[in-house]
Design an enzyme around this catalytic site. Structure first.
Site, PDB file in Angstrom:
ATOM      1  N   ASP A  44       0.863  -1.180   0.000  1.00  0.00           N
ATOM      2  CA  ASP A  44       0.000   0.000   0.000  1.00  0.00           C
ATOM      3  C   ASP A  44       0.901   1.233   0.000  1.00  0.00           C
ATOM      4  O   ASP A  44       2.123   1.132   0.081  1.00  0.00           O
ATOM      5  CB  ASP A  44      -0.990  -0.034   1.161  1.00  0.00           C
ATOM      6  CG  ASP A  44      -0.318   0.086   2.518  1.00  0.00           C
ATOM      7  OD1 ASP A  44       0.919   0.281   2.579  1.00  0.00           O
ATOM      8  OD2 ASP A  44      -1.024  -0.014   3.532  1.00  0.00           O
ATOM      9  N   SER A  45       0.296   2.409  -0.109  1.00  0.00           N
ATOM     10  CA  SER A  45       1.100   3.615  -0.293  1.00  0.00           C
ATOM     11  C   SER A  45       1.470   4.285   1.019  1.00  0.00           C
ATOM     12  O   SER A  45       2.250   5.228   1.046  1.00  0.00           O
ATOM     13  CB  SER A  45       0.308   4.613  -1.134  1.00  0.00           C
ATOM     14  OG  SER A  45      -0.773   5.122  -0.360  1.00  0.00           O
ATOM     15  N   GLY A  46       0.899   3.797   2.113  1.00  0.00           N
ATOM     16  CA  GLY A  46       1.102   4.446   3.405  1.00  0.00           C
ATOM     17  C   GLY A  46       0.060   5.509   3.690  1.00  0.00           C
ATOM     18  O   GLY A  46      -0.112   5.915   4.833  1.00  0.00           O
ATOM     19  N   GLY A  47      -0.620   5.963   2.644  1.00  0.00           N
ATOM     20  CA  GLY A  47      -1.582   7.051   2.799  1.00  0.00           C
ATOM     21  C   GLY A  47      -2.681   6.743   3.802  1.00  0.00           C
ATOM     22  O   GLY A  47      -2.918   7.498   4.737  1.00  0.00           O
ATOM     23  N   PHE A  48      -3.320   5.601   3.621  1.00  0.00           N
ATOM     24  CA  PHE A  48      -4.462   5.252   4.467  1.00  0.00           C
ATOM     25  C   PHE A  48      -4.061   5.211   5.938  1.00  0.00           C
ATOM     26  O   PHE A  48      -4.764   5.741   6.799  1.00  0.00           O
ATOM     27  CB  PHE A  48      -5.040   3.902   4.032  1.00  0.00           C
ATOM     28  CG  PHE A  48      -6.224   3.463   4.842  1.00  0.00           C
ATOM     29  CD1 PHE A  48      -7.481   4.001   4.613  1.00  0.00           C
ATOM     30  CD2 PHE A  48      -6.083   2.520   5.851  1.00  0.00           C
ATOM     31  CE1 PHE A  48      -8.585   3.599   5.372  1.00  0.00           C
ATOM     32  CE2 PHE A  48      -7.175   2.114   6.612  1.00  0.00           C
ATOM     33  CZ  PHE A  48      -8.423   2.650   6.371  1.00  0.00           C
ATOM     34  N   ASP A  55      -2.564   8.254  -1.857  1.00  0.00           N
ATOM     35  CA  ASP A  55      -3.871   8.916  -1.857  1.00  0.00           C
ATOM     36  C   ASP A  55      -4.292   9.314  -0.458  1.00  0.00           C
ATOM     37  O   ASP A  55      -3.670   8.933   0.522  1.00  0.00           O
ATOM     38  CB  ASP A  55      -4.940   8.001  -2.467  1.00  0.00           C
ATOM     39  CG  ASP A  55      -5.239   6.784  -1.595  1.00  0.00           C
ATOM     40  OD1 ASP A  55      -4.350   6.371  -0.822  1.00  0.00           O
ATOM     41  OD2 ASP A  55      -6.348   6.254  -1.691  1.00  0.00           O
ATOM     42  N   GLN A  67     -11.437   7.320  -5.617  1.00  0.00           N
ATOM     43  CA  GLN A  67     -12.030   7.806  -4.368  1.00  0.00           C
ATOM     44  C   GLN A  67     -13.384   8.445  -4.684  1.00  0.00           C
ATOM     45  O   GLN A  67     -13.880   8.326  -5.790  1.00  0.00           O
ATOM     46  CB  GLN A  67     -11.076   8.792  -3.680  1.00  0.00           C
ATOM     47  CG  GLN A  67      -9.808   8.152  -3.116  1.00  0.00           C
ATOM     48  CD  GLN A  67     -10.060   7.277  -1.892  1.00  0.00           C
ATOM     49  OE1 GLN A  67     -11.162   7.235  -1.325  1.00  0.00           O
ATOM     50  NE2 GLN A  67      -9.029   6.530  -1.485  1.00  0.00           N
ATOM     51  N   GLY A  87     -11.513   3.941  -0.227  1.00  0.00           N
ATOM     52  CA  GLY A  87     -12.492   4.724   0.523  1.00  0.00           C
ATOM     53  C   GLY A  87     -13.764   3.981   0.868  1.00  0.00           C
ATOM     54  O   GLY A  87     -14.759   4.585   1.237  1.00  0.00           O
ATOM     55  N   ASP A 107      -7.965  -7.487   0.039  1.00  0.00           N
ATOM     56  CA  ASP A 107      -7.066  -7.781   1.153  1.00  0.00           C
ATOM     57  C   ASP A 107      -7.792  -7.419   2.431  1.00  0.00           C
ATOM     58  O   ASP A 107      -8.656  -6.549   2.430  1.00  0.00           O
ATOM     59  CB  ASP A 107      -5.796  -6.939   1.080  1.00  0.00           C
ATOM     60  CG  ASP A 107      -6.054  -5.512   1.543  1.00  0.00           C
ATOM     61  OD1 ASP A 107      -6.628  -4.730   0.768  1.00  0.00           O
ATOM     62  OD2 ASP A 107      -5.723  -5.186   2.690  1.00  0.00           O
ATOM     63  N   CYS A 135     -12.850 -29.280   6.258  1.00  0.00           N
ATOM     64  CA  CYS A 135     -11.655 -28.468   5.991  1.00  0.00           C
ATOM     65  C   CYS A 135     -10.398 -29.334   6.060  1.00  0.00           C
ATOM     66  O   CYS A 135     -10.275 -30.196   6.929  1.00  0.00           O
ATOM     67  CB  CYS A 135     -11.574 -27.327   6.998  1.00  0.00           C
ATOM     68  SG  CYS A 135     -10.131 -26.262   6.756  1.00  0.00           S
ATOM     69  N   CYS A 177      -7.256 -28.083   6.408  1.00  0.00           N
ATOM     70  CA  CYS A 177      -6.120 -27.351   6.990  1.00  0.00           C
ATOM     71  C   CYS A 177      -5.568 -28.115   8.196  1.00  0.00           C
ATOM     72  O   CYS A 177      -6.257 -28.970   8.761  1.00  0.00           O
ATOM     73  CB  CYS A 177      -6.552 -25.937   7.371  1.00  0.00           C
ATOM     74  SG  CYS A 177      -7.221 -25.800   9.036  1.00  0.00           S
ATOM     75  N   CYS A 236      -7.790 -28.248  11.376  1.00  0.00           N
ATOM     76  CA  CYS A 236      -8.971 -29.107  11.319  1.00  0.00           C
ATOM     77  C   CYS A 236      -8.611 -30.585  11.176  1.00  0.00           C
ATOM     78  O   CYS A 236      -9.317 -31.451  11.664  1.00  0.00           O
ATOM     79  CB  CYS A 236      -9.876 -28.670  10.168  1.00  0.00           C
ATOM     80  SG  CYS A 236     -10.586 -27.037  10.436  1.00  0.00           S
ATOM     81  N   HIS A 265      -6.129 -21.806   9.684  1.00  0.00           N
ATOM     82  CA  HIS A 265      -7.472 -22.215   9.252  1.00  0.00           C
ATOM     83  C   HIS A 265      -8.184 -21.064   8.521  1.00  0.00           C
ATOM     84  O   HIS A 265      -8.764 -21.262   7.445  1.00  0.00           O
ATOM     85  CB  HIS A 265      -8.343 -22.679  10.427  1.00  0.00           C
ATOM     86  CG  HIS A 265      -9.774 -22.756  10.035  1.00  0.00           C
ATOM     87  ND1 HIS A 265     -10.306 -23.834   9.359  1.00  0.00           N
ATOM     88  CD2 HIS A 265     -10.780 -21.831  10.100  1.00  0.00           C
ATOM     89  CE1 HIS A 265     -11.571 -23.581   9.056  1.00  0.00           C
ATOM     90  NE2 HIS A 265     -11.888 -22.372   9.496  1.00  0.00           N
TER      91      HIS A 265
END
Ligand SMILES: [Zn+2]
Length: 382
Positions: A99-103, A153, A196, A223, A273, A311, A313, A316, A342
């Site tokens: 990510d850009s760090g902005g958020f 952003d 945005q 956003g 994500d 499952c 995994c 499980c 899991h």
């Protein structure tokens, strides 16, 4: 400065199937391919917490996310570059999106100062002063060796009034142009622009138009998932993805719960994500086909059954609900490790199920089944 990756291969995206608005495709990077719709586990500080990189890959994840804000403060982007880049540093050889760090900087209300140039802020680690600008964000993400770089952003918290949303979106579009110029031409690496405009349809359109004019390798919908609720988010996603170029990947940032993800894919989103599966895992929460299960609950103390008998995994296959309950209540590290595994496994199965359904032209049936099984709720207590 030489960075990781960069075999000269171009970044690419090809759609393999479409069902309604849902798309299945493949993102090509110099570090390998990513089948979409894709869920990206979050490796905030150079690790998906509680998981070895091999375990993350074993869940089916093909790409992970790293956070510029955290890595620039500690250990520092220049240090990561000196140590061979983020892939080598964290021992993850697949693609990485940063990510850009902005958020995250914008979330530091009170500790930051926003100007046309960028943002100055104090580190939550040691109080030192830092500046993030579109140019510096591009430099940091280059030093990290990120395969998919996000434009810098600003993201206002919702609810926000229309004037504030418009002003913020227009600033983000000026920053998007500066990000594009600073990124330059880096074969095999991609730069994504971020749409945005909050929940205002015409601002989203204006933002999409500005981004298309600049030209990006992929487009994110920013956003959202900032407190507006699922119904409002879906209402926005009913039109926002279609404003972005058809032939490029569309990434919905910071989403979400399993039903958010399904609703987003249905509306034409290719990538997502969220910290939820890993964070929930560390707090005794599991996500299964039947919804959310709280392993802290005393009802599991004598339950010899696995969390989800279908499952595959390690949590499980090898352990009972009683064991998961016990290790969580005892504060044992393995509790977070097993539940994170899991949850990530479940999220990846969910994505694989949707990819197969889209490819097979039966997404609507798949979605109906997804909701029907969840509506049954968790298995009854023993
Ligand atoms: Zn499992």
């Amino acid at each position: 400065m030489k960075c990781g990756g960069g075999t000269g291969m171009r970044f690419g995206f090809r759609q393999v199937a479409r069902d309604g608005r849902a798309r299945a495709g493949v993102i090509e990077t110099a570090r390998g391919e990513v089948a979409t719709p894709a869920f990206m586990p979050v490796g905030t500080a150079g690790t998906v917490k509680g998981m070895l990189p091999g375990s993350v890959a074993a869940t089916g994840a093909q790409i992970v996310l790293g956070n510029t804000y955290h890595l620039m403060l500690r250990p520092g982007a220049e240090r990561v570059a000196r140590l061979g880049g983020l892939h080598r540093f964290m021992n993850w050889q697949g693609p990485i999106l940063t990510d850009s760090g902005g958020f995250q900087v914008m979330s530091l209300a009170g500790l930051r100062k926003l100007t046309e140039r960028g943002v100055t802020f104090r580190s939550h680690v040691d109080g030192s002063r830092h500046e993030l600008t579109p140019e510096r964000s591009m430099e940091i993400q280059r030093l990290l060796g990120s395969d998919i770089v996000m434009a810098f952003d600003e993201c206002p918290a919702l609810p926000a009034d229309r004037a504030r949303l418009a002003e913020s979106m227009q600033l983000s579009m000026r920053w998007a142009a500066r990000s594009r110029a600073a990124f330059g031409d880096r074969p095999g690496h991609a730069l994504f622009g971020i749409q945005q405009g909050g929940l205002e349809r015409d601002l989203r359109e204006e933002s999409a138009e500005a981004l298309r004019a600049i030209g990006f390798d992929g487009y994110a919908i920013g956003g959202l998932a900032v407190g507006e609720g699922q119904a409002a988010m879906f209402a926005c996603l009913d039109h926002a993805p279609a404003m972005l170029p058809e032939d490029r990947p569309r990434y919905l940032m910071g989403v979400g719960k399993p039903d958010d993800i399904v609703g987003a894919v249905k509306r034409g989103v290719d990538m997502m994500d969220c910290v939820l599966p890993s964070r929930s895992g560390r707090t005794g929460q599991a996500w299964t086909r039947r919804g959310q299960v709280n392993l802290k609950n005393a009802r599991h103390a004598d339950d010899p059954r696995p969390l989800d008998e279908e499952c595959t995994c390690p949590a499980c296959r090898g352990y009972s609900r009683a064991y998961l309950h016990h290790v969580y209540r005892s504060g044992e590290m393995i509790a977070g490790m097993l539940l994170t595994w899991h949850n990530l496994h479940y999220y990846q199965e969910l994505m694989a199920g949707m990819r197969a359904a889209i490819t097979g032209g039966r997404f609507a049936e798949w979605e109906a089944d997804f909701h029907a099984v969840r509506a049954e709720g968790d298995i009854p207590p023993v």
